[in-house]
Write a protein that holds these residues in place. Structure first.
Motif, short mmCIF file in Angstrom:
data_model
loop_
_atom_site.label_atom_id
_atom_site.label_comp_id
_atom_site.label_asym_id
_atom_site.label_seq_id
_atom_site.Cartn_x
_atom_site.Cartn_y
_atom_site.Cartn_z
N ASN A 5 0.81 -1.23 0.00
CA ASN A 5 0.00 0.00 0.00
C ASN A 5 0.84 1.28 0.00
O ASN A 5 0.33 2.34 0.32
CB ASN A 5 -0.97 0.02 1.18
CG ASN A 5 -1.95 -1.13 1.14
OD1 ASN A 5 -2.42 -1.52 0.07
ND2 ASN A 5 -2.26 -1.70 2.30
N THR A 6 2.12 1.17 -0.37
CA THR A 6 2.93 2.37 -0.56
C THR A 6 3.05 2.66 -2.05
O THR A 6 2.82 1.77 -2.89
CB THR A 6 4.35 2.21 0.03
OG1 THR A 6 5.05 1.17 -0.69
CG2 THR A 6 4.30 1.87 1.51
N THR A 7 3.39 3.90 -2.39
CA THR A 7 3.60 4.27 -3.78
C THR A 7 5.09 4.40 -4.03
O THR A 7 5.78 5.15 -3.34
CB THR A 7 2.90 5.60 -4.11
OG1 THR A 7 1.49 5.46 -3.91
CG2 THR A 7 3.16 6.01 -5.56
N VAL A 8 5.59 3.64 -5.00
CA VAL A 8 7.01 3.62 -5.30
C VAL A 8 7.23 4.13 -6.72
O VAL A 8 6.65 3.59 -7.68
CB VAL A 8 7.62 2.21 -5.15
CG1 VAL A 8 9.13 2.27 -5.36
CG2 VAL A 8 7.28 1.62 -3.79
N LEU A 9 8.06 5.15 -6.86
CA LEU A 9 8.43 5.66 -8.18
C LEU A 9 9.70 4.94 -8.63
O LEU A 9 10.71 4.95 -7.92
CB LEU A 9 8.68 7.17 -8.10
CG LEU A 9 9.35 7.82 -9.32
CD1 LEU A 9 8.51 7.62 -10.57
CD2 LEU A 9 9.61 9.30 -9.05
N GLY A 18 14.61 -2.81 -14.84
CA GLY A 18 13.28 -2.30 -14.52
C GLY A 18 12.23 -3.37 -14.23
O GLY A 18 11.59 -3.36 -13.18
N PRO A 19 12.02 -4.33 -15.15
CA PRO A 19 10.99 -5.34 -14.91
C PRO A 19 11.23 -6.18 -13.65
O PRO A 19 10.27 -6.56 -12.97
CB PRO A 19 11.06 -6.21 -16.17
CG PRO A 19 11.59 -5.30 -17.22
CD PRO A 19 12.58 -4.43 -16.51
N TYR A 20 12.50 -6.48 -13.34
CA TYR A 20 12.79 -7.24 -12.12
C TYR A 20 12.34 -6.46 -10.88
O TYR A 20 11.75 -7.02 -9.96
CB TYR A 20 14.30 -7.51 -12.02
CG TYR A 20 14.85 -8.41 -13.09
CD1 TYR A 20 14.83 -9.80 -12.95
CD2 TYR A 20 15.42 -7.88 -14.24
CE1 TYR A 20 15.36 -10.63 -13.94
CE2 TYR A 20 15.94 -8.70 -15.23
CZ TYR A 20 15.91 -10.07 -15.08
OH TYR A 20 16.42 -10.88 -16.05
N VAL A 21 12.63 -5.15 -10.88
CA VAL A 21 12.29 -4.32 -9.72
C VAL A 21 10.79 -4.09 -9.64
O VAL A 21 10.19 -4.24 -8.56
CB VAL A 21 13.05 -2.99 -9.78
CG1 VAL A 21 12.57 -2.04 -8.68
CG2 VAL A 21 14.55 -3.22 -9.65
N THR A 22 10.15 -3.73 -10.74
CA THR A 22 8.71 -3.45 -10.68
C THR A 22 7.92 -4.70 -10.33
O THR A 22 6.96 -4.63 -9.56
CB THR A 22 8.21 -2.85 -12.00
OG1 THR A 22 8.49 -3.74 -13.09
CG2 THR A 22 8.87 -1.50 -12.27
N ARG A 28 4.83 -7.33 -3.77
CA ARG A 28 4.76 -6.99 -2.34
C ARG A 28 3.65 -5.99 -2.04
O ARG A 28 3.58 -5.45 -0.94
CB ARG A 28 6.12 -6.45 -1.88
CG ARG A 28 7.17 -7.55 -1.77
CD ARG A 28 8.58 -7.01 -1.70
NE ARG A 28 9.54 -8.08 -1.46
CZ ARG A 28 9.97 -8.93 -2.40
NH1 ARG A 28 9.51 -8.83 -3.64
NH2 ARG A 28 10.86 -9.87 -2.10
N GLY A 29 2.78 -5.75 -3.02
CA GLY A 29 1.60 -4.94 -2.77
C GLY A 29 1.77 -3.45 -2.93
O GLY A 29 0.93 -2.67 -2.50
N VAL A 205 17.72 -7.12 -6.80
CA VAL A 205 16.35 -6.84 -6.36
C VAL A 205 16.23 -7.04 -4.84
O VAL A 205 15.61 -6.23 -4.15
CB VAL A 205 15.35 -7.73 -7.11
CG1 VAL A 205 13.97 -7.64 -6.47
CG2 VAL A 205 15.27 -7.33 -8.57
N ASP A 206 16.81 -8.11 -4.33
CA ASP A 206 16.77 -8.36 -2.89
C ASP A 206 17.37 -7.19 -2.12
O ASP A 206 16.84 -6.79 -1.07
CB ASP A 206 17.53 -9.64 -2.54
CG ASP A 206 16.80 -10.91 -2.97
OD1 ASP A 206 15.59 -10.82 -3.27
OD2 ASP A 206 17.44 -11.97 -3.00
N GLU A 207 18.45 -6.63 -2.65
CA GLU A 207 19.10 -5.50 -1.97
C GLU A 207 18.24 -4.24 -2.07
O GLU A 207 18.16 -3.46 -1.11
CB GLU A 207 20.48 -5.25 -2.55
CG GLU A 207 21.31 -4.23 -1.77
CD GLU A 207 21.58 -4.66 -0.34
OE1 GLU A 207 21.66 -3.77 0.54
OE2 GLU A 207 21.71 -5.88 -0.08
N VAL A 208 17.59 -4.02 -3.20
CA VAL A 208 16.68 -2.88 -3.34
C VAL A 208 15.58 -2.96 -2.29
O VAL A 208 15.29 -1.97 -1.59
CB VAL A 208 16.06 -2.84 -4.76
CG1 VAL A 208 14.92 -1.83 -4.81
CG2 VAL A 208 17.12 -2.49 -5.79
N ILE A 209 14.95 -4.12 -2.18
CA ILE A 209 13.87 -4.30 -1.20
C ILE A 209 14.38 -4.10 0.21
O ILE A 209 13.73 -3.44 1.05
CB ILE A 209 13.23 -5.70 -1.36
CG1 ILE A 209 12.64 -5.87 -2.76
CG2 ILE A 209 12.16 -5.90 -0.29
CD1 ILE A 209 11.59 -4.86 -3.14
#
Length: 233
Positions: A5-9, A18-22, A28-29, A205-209
């Motif tokens: 329920n957060t907004t991520v730019l 990009g596709p991996y991150v988005t 994760r909602g 991606v794991d590190e971004v999260i």
């Protein structure tokens, strides 16, 4: 902090990572807003991102302050405030000092540093101490190699920008500095390379999260120098 329920730019949302991150954020909602530059990239992402239809994509020139400000107004109208930012915008470029002219140097700097700066500046008022900003530098900004001078400097500027933003704005700001990322575009560009030494996109991606979610980490440049996860035969 949970991302549901957060907004991520996500800037550069149609690029290699990009596709991996988005996909990870949607999974994760999160409500994901992505930027892109070319229509061809926007069209191709549909076949590369599992949840492309769930991302709100916008074509924006992130090197143009007026365009970024107009984009921010659109995001505010459609999504409210932005909670987190992942800055993927950029692009690899070759060239040492003898074959890099001033225009190429400025273009590389703009692709990496100016896009990150204008995005952070424009959305800074949306962010608070619960927010996270993750920018993308490069292993080459820490350990430069010959033949990619403008790219090295542009990514080095992102590294310094990360550390500067950390003391400028009241939110967590970190960067990831990966070695070559094992994505299809890079494999096509360097078919004879040893892919086993490259950084797995899933690890990034794991590190971004982790950096978006972990309220105890800020002001860090995380160097990721390659290697693939072991797979049992």
């Amino acid at each position: 902090m949970k991302l549901q329920n957060t907004t991520v730019l996500v800037t550069g949302a149609t690029g290699n990572m990009g596709p991996y991150v988005t996909d990870a954020l949607i999974d994760r909602g999160a409500d994901v807003v992505g930027t892109y530059v070319t229509e061809s990239a926007r069209d191709s992402v549909k076949t590369r991102a599992e949840y492309a239809d769930a991302v709100s994509y916008h074509q924006v020139d992130l090197t143009d302050q007026a365009a970024v400000e107009a984009f921010a107004e659109t995001v505010a109208d459609d999504h409210g405030s932005v909670d987190h930012i992942v800055g993927l915008a950029g692009g690899f470029s070759m060239g040492g000092i003898s074959d890099t002219d001033g225009d190429a140097f400025e273009a590389a700097f703009s692709r990496h540093a100016t896009t990150a700066f204008l995005t952070a500046k424009t959305f800074a008022d949306d962010l608070d101490e619960q927010s996270g900003v993750v920018l993308f530098s490069s292993d080459r900004a820490i350990d430069p190699v010959p033949g990619t001078l403008a790219y090295n400097v542009g990514k080095g500027a992102v590294r310094t920008l990360t550390e500067s933003l950390d003391v400028e704005i009241d939110t967590r700001v970190n960067a990831i500095a990966p070695f070559l990322i094992d994505v299809p575009g890079n494999r096509e560009a360097m078919p004879d390379a040893d892919f086993s030494e490259w950084t797995a996109p899933e690890s990034i991606v794991d590190e971004v999260i982790h950096l978006l979610s972990n309220e105890g980490v800020t002001g860090q440049v995380v160097q990721m120098t390659g290697g693939q996860p072991e797979v049992e035969a």
